[in-house]
Design a protein around this motif. Sequence first.
Motif, PDB file in Angstrom:
ATOM      1  N   THR A 231       0.839  -1.213   0.000  1.00 38.95           N
ATOM      2  CA  THR A 231       0.000   0.000   0.000  1.00 38.95           C
ATOM      3  C   THR A 231       0.870   1.258   0.000  1.00 38.95           C
ATOM      4  O   THR A 231       0.652   2.189  -0.784  1.00 38.95           O
ATOM      5  CB  THR A 231      -0.921  -0.006   1.243  1.00 38.95           C
ATOM      6  OG1 THR A 231      -1.724  -1.176   1.179  1.00 38.95           O
ATOM      7  CG2 THR A 231      -1.802   1.224   1.290  1.00 38.95           C
ATOM      8  N   ALA A 232       1.894   1.266   0.858  1.00 31.83           N
ATOM      9  CA  ALA A 232       2.773   2.444   0.932  1.00 31.83           C
ATOM     10  C   ALA A 232       3.625   2.569  -0.331  1.00 31.83           C
ATOM     11  O   ALA A 232       3.855   3.685  -0.826  1.00 31.83           O
ATOM     12  CB  ALA A 232       3.657   2.351   2.175  1.00 31.83           C
ATOM     13  N   ALA A 233       4.070   1.444  -0.873  1.00 29.78           N
ATOM     14  CA  ALA A 233       4.872   1.483  -2.102  1.00 29.78           C
ATOM     15  C   ALA A 233       4.017   1.992  -3.270  1.00 29.78           C
ATOM     16  O   ALA A 233       4.487   2.775  -4.105  1.00 29.78           O
ATOM     17  CB  ALA A 233       5.434   0.091  -2.406  1.00 29.78           C
ATOM     18  N   GLY A 234       2.756   1.549  -3.310  1.00 31.94           N
ATOM     19  CA  GLY A 234       1.847   2.037  -4.360  1.00 31.94           C
ATOM     20  C   GLY A 234       1.670   3.539  -4.246  1.00 31.94           C
ATOM     21  O   GLY A 234       1.672   4.261  -5.257  1.00 31.94           O
ATOM     22  N   ALA A 235       1.544   4.025  -3.018  1.00 30.91           N
ATOM     23  CA  ALA A 235       1.362   5.470  -2.799  1.00 30.91           C
ATOM     24  C   ALA A 235       2.597   6.239  -3.275  1.00 30.91           C
ATOM     25  O   ALA A 235       2.489   7.239  -3.986  1.00 30.91           O
ATOM     26  CB  ALA A 235       1.097   5.737  -1.319  1.00 30.91           C
ATOM     27  N   VAL A 240       5.541   9.635  -7.229  1.00 34.24           N
ATOM     28  CA  VAL A 240       6.721   9.847  -8.083  1.00 34.24           C
ATOM     29  C   VAL A 240       6.293  10.016  -9.547  1.00 34.24           C
ATOM     30  O   VAL A 240       6.805  10.879 -10.275  1.00 34.24           O
ATOM     31  CB  VAL A 240       7.741   8.697  -7.909  1.00 34.24           C
ATOM     32  CG1 VAL A 240       8.857   8.807  -8.944  1.00 34.24           C
ATOM     33  CG2 VAL A 240       8.323   8.720  -6.495  1.00 34.24           C
ATOM     34  N   ARG A 241       5.297   9.224  -9.954  1.00 37.19           N
ATOM     35  CA  ARG A 241       4.805   9.369 -11.335  1.00 37.19           C
ATOM     36  C   ARG A 241       4.202  10.763 -11.551  1.00 37.19           C
ATOM     37  O   ARG A 241       4.400  11.377 -12.609  1.00 37.19           O
ATOM     38  CB  ARG A 241       3.757   8.303 -11.651  1.00 37.19           C
ATOM     39  CG  ARG A 241       4.375   6.961 -11.923  1.00 37.19           C
ATOM     40  CD  ARG A 241       3.337   5.864 -12.098  1.00 37.19           C
ATOM     41  NE  ARG A 241       3.944   4.585 -11.874  1.00 37.19           N
ATOM     42  CZ  ARG A 241       4.738   3.965 -12.738  1.00 37.19           C
ATOM     43  NH1 ARG A 241       4.985   4.527 -13.895  1.00 37.19           N
ATOM     44  NH2 ARG A 241       5.285   2.811 -12.441  1.00 37.19           N
ATOM     45  N   PRO A 246       4.870  15.741 -16.996  1.00 38.57           N
ATOM     46  CA  PRO A 246       5.116  17.142 -17.410  1.00 38.57           C
ATOM     47  C   PRO A 246       4.279  18.140 -16.612  1.00 38.57           C
ATOM     48  O   PRO A 246       4.781  19.187 -16.205  1.00 38.57           O
ATOM     49  CB  PRO A 246       4.726  17.137 -18.893  1.00 38.57           C
ATOM     50  CG  PRO A 246       4.900  15.717 -19.331  1.00 38.57           C
ATOM     51  CD  PRO A 246       4.622  14.860 -18.137  1.00 38.57           C
ATOM     52  N   ALA A 247       3.005  17.788 -16.332  1.00 39.33           N
ATOM     53  CA  ALA A 247       2.163  18.724 -15.566  1.00 39.33           C
ATOM     54  C   ALA A 247       2.679  18.847 -14.134  1.00 39.33           C
ATOM     55  O   ALA A 247       2.702  19.933 -13.554  1.00 39.33           O
ATOM     56  CB  ALA A 247       0.716  18.235 -15.572  1.00 39.33           C
ATOM     57  N   GLY A 248       3.126  17.705 -13.584  1.00 38.73           N
ATOM     58  CA  GLY A 248       3.639  17.698 -12.220  1.00 38.73           C
ATOM     59  C   GLY A 248       4.902  18.528 -12.114  1.00 38.73           C
ATOM     60  O   GLY A 248       5.125  19.247 -11.128  1.00 38.73           O
ATOM     61  N   ARG A 249       5.738  18.477 -13.156  1.00 41.51           N
ATOM     62  CA  ARG A 249       6.984  19.246 -13.127  1.00 41.51           C
ATOM     63  C   ARG A 249       6.709  20.744 -13.054  1.00 41.51           C
ATOM     64  O   ARG A 249       7.482  21.509 -12.482  1.00 41.51           O
ATOM     65  CB  ARG A 249       7.815  18.954 -14.386  1.00 41.51           C
ATOM     66  CG  ARG A 249       8.525  17.631 -14.313  1.00 41.51           C
ATOM     67  CD  ARG A 249       9.167  17.320 -15.649  1.00 41.51           C
ATOM     68  NE  ARG A 249       9.721  15.988 -15.632  1.00 41.51           N
ATOM     69  CZ  ARG A 249      10.966  15.702 -15.284  1.00 41.51           C
ATOM     70  NH1 ARG A 249      11.777  16.666 -14.919  1.00 41.51           N
ATOM     71  NH2 ARG A 249      11.388  14.465 -15.311  1.00 41.51           N
ATOM     72  N   SER A 331      -7.578  12.897  -5.856  1.00 41.35           N
ATOM     73  CA  SER A 331      -6.222  12.916  -6.417  1.00 41.35           C
ATOM     74  C   SER A 331      -5.831  11.521  -6.895  1.00 41.35           C
ATOM     75  O   SER A 331      -6.126  10.521  -6.222  1.00 41.35           O
ATOM     76  CB  SER A 331      -5.207  13.376  -5.362  1.00 41.35           C
ATOM     77  OG  SER A 331      -3.902  13.105  -5.838  1.00 41.35           O
ATOM     78  N   PRO A 332      -5.138  11.452  -8.048  1.00 41.77           N
ATOM     79  CA  PRO A 332      -4.679  10.135  -8.526  1.00 41.77           C
ATOM     80  C   PRO A 332      -3.655   9.483  -7.590  1.00 41.77           C
ATOM     81  O   PRO A 332      -3.371   8.293  -7.710  1.00 41.77           O
ATOM     82  CB  PRO A 332      -4.056  10.448  -9.896  1.00 41.77           C
ATOM     83  CG  PRO A 332      -3.778  11.918  -9.874  1.00 41.77           C
ATOM     84  CD  PRO A 332      -4.797  12.538  -8.969  1.00 41.77           C
ATOM     85  N   THR A 333      -3.104  10.243  -6.639  1.00 39.59           N
ATOM     86  CA  THR A 333      -2.139   9.641  -5.696  1.00 39.59           C
ATOM     87  C   THR A 333      -2.835   8.705  -4.703  1.00 39.59           C
ATOM     88  O   THR A 333      -2.193   7.835  -4.103  1.00 39.59           O
ATOM     89  CB  THR A 333      -1.415  10.722  -4.868  1.00 39.59           C
ATOM     90  OG1 THR A 333      -2.397  11.431  -4.088  1.00 39.59           O
ATOM     91  CG2 THR A 333      -0.647  11.702  -5.743  1.00 39.59           C
ATOM     92  N   ARG A 334      -4.116   8.923  -4.475  1.00 37.53           N
ATOM     93  CA  ARG A 334      -4.922   8.159  -3.493  1.00 37.53           C
ATOM     94  C   ARG A 334      -4.274   8.147  -2.096  1.00 37.53           C
ATOM     95  O   ARG A 334      -4.400   7.193  -1.341  1.00 37.53           O
ATOM     96  CB  ARG A 334      -5.170   6.731  -3.965  1.00 37.53           C
ATOM     97  CG  ARG A 334      -5.926   6.636  -5.280  1.00 37.53           C
ATOM     98  CD  ARG A 334      -6.668   5.320  -5.432  1.00 37.53           C
ATOM     99  NE  ARG A 334      -5.871   4.137  -5.440  1.00 37.53           N
ATOM    100  CZ  ARG A 334      -5.345   3.572  -6.512  1.00 37.53           C
ATOM    101  NH1 ARG A 334      -5.554   4.117  -7.715  1.00 37.53           N
ATOM    102  NH2 ARG A 334      -4.628   2.482  -6.435  1.00 37.53           N
TER     103      ARG A 334
END
Length: 371
Positions: A231-235, A240-241, A246-249, A331-334
């Motif tokens: 669960t934490a690794a998925g988060a 990181v993605r 590009p939008a995140g940058r 948020s897509p980060t969930r």
Amino acid sequence: MAEEHLEATDRDAVFPEQALAQMRRTGLLGLLVPAEHGGCSGTLTDLVDVSMALGRVDMSVGMIFAMHCQQSEAIVRYAASPLREELLAQLAAGDLYLASVTTEPGKGGHLFRSYAPLQESDDDTLMIDRVAPIVTGGAAADGFLITMRSPHATADHHVSLVYAHRHQLRIEGAGEWCPMGMRASHSLPLTLTGSIPARQVIGQHGAFHQIAQSVFGPLAHIGWSAVWLGTAAGALSRVVRLLRDPAGRKRFDLSSQLLMTRLSRVRQRLDTVHALLRRTETLAASDVDLSDASSQLLLNSLKITASEECYRAVDELVDAVGLRHGYMQDSPTRLEKSLRDLRSAALNYSNDRLHLADGQLCLLDPDVRFV
Ligand SMILES: Cc1cc2nc3c(=O)[nH]c(=O)nc-3n(C[C@H](O)[C@H](O)[C@H](O)COP(=O)(O)OP(=O)(O)OC[C@H]3O[C@@H](n4cnc5c(N)ncnc54)[C@H](O)[C@@H]3O)c2cc1C
């Protein structure tokens, strides 16, 4: 499949029926069943890998799977013939999803005690009357492994483990399921009453502590920790993605030393849990007696460390990305869901209880031997 439905199962706090159907269809429910009984002959490493993979997507689905495997391993190792063969065939065919009933009113999570008496009747039958405050997947399960006070017990720690098929029980809901997280685990309070043939005792009457020390404890701590790490690794992976996108940058300052330090700390926490998990997995897969103090300490340490570090890692990610992607449900980060789910880890067999046990185990090991 688990990802497709997770928004609805979390929102409505309902059991992930589609994910269970896939576990039945793909043979995952029979992962630990030996091949000669039609199962996958999976190893502990397989259990860890699958639990982590499911935890990356949905912690509830991961825990449903890991807890089922813990139950199925108790049947593999302790059920007597012909019950063993019957149940292993059903597990391998995907027809037997097992729920666990160990928690009891008045004793909380204490595994080695039971107050509800298992009554023997004259005709080789055992009578069950058990309040179960929290049963993951209880409304969907085909069968239950239930701890009860043994017939003729003279102390609360004389506990028996019994198997009951759903059709052998009258199952009544005893309340609502409306938790902060782990909502799709649908861990309802239930009352279970019914009768089973005496041959449905798993292991010896009064000897549940052996099953707890060799199967329930080790597989719970290893399986749960794998799910929490997933669960934490998925988060972290989703964050990181987002940052690399590009939008995140544009949105985040990747030259920020604070952001880099936070990411580093999160990764450090997860690598620490991973190393401890793999070490414990290797120990449990070997032939050593897991009941000795050093082994029990390592198993408990894994559970406590994983529950704390995985939660802290996701909490730190919330600070790293801020309100929009750390706190909002869409948020897509969930992260919001992961944090709610991971908050249960320290409670799911209370860390406080484990620390108390560990303090006593420490006193038994004056040489401080590491395994
Ligand atoms: C999502 C989820 C799913 C679960 N599914 C199942 C399931 O399918 N089947 C099942 O049987 N159980 C299940 N459980 C229950 C779980 O395994 C624990 O046993 C349970 O959560 C413990 O409940 P508790 O915190 O009320 O009780 P306790 O363990 O009694 O803890 C209550 C409080 O007492 C404190 N405490 C504990 N021991 C001591 C002590 N000796 N001295 C002083 N204070 C103490 C603890 O710190 C805690 O604050 C599930 C739990 C969760 C969170």
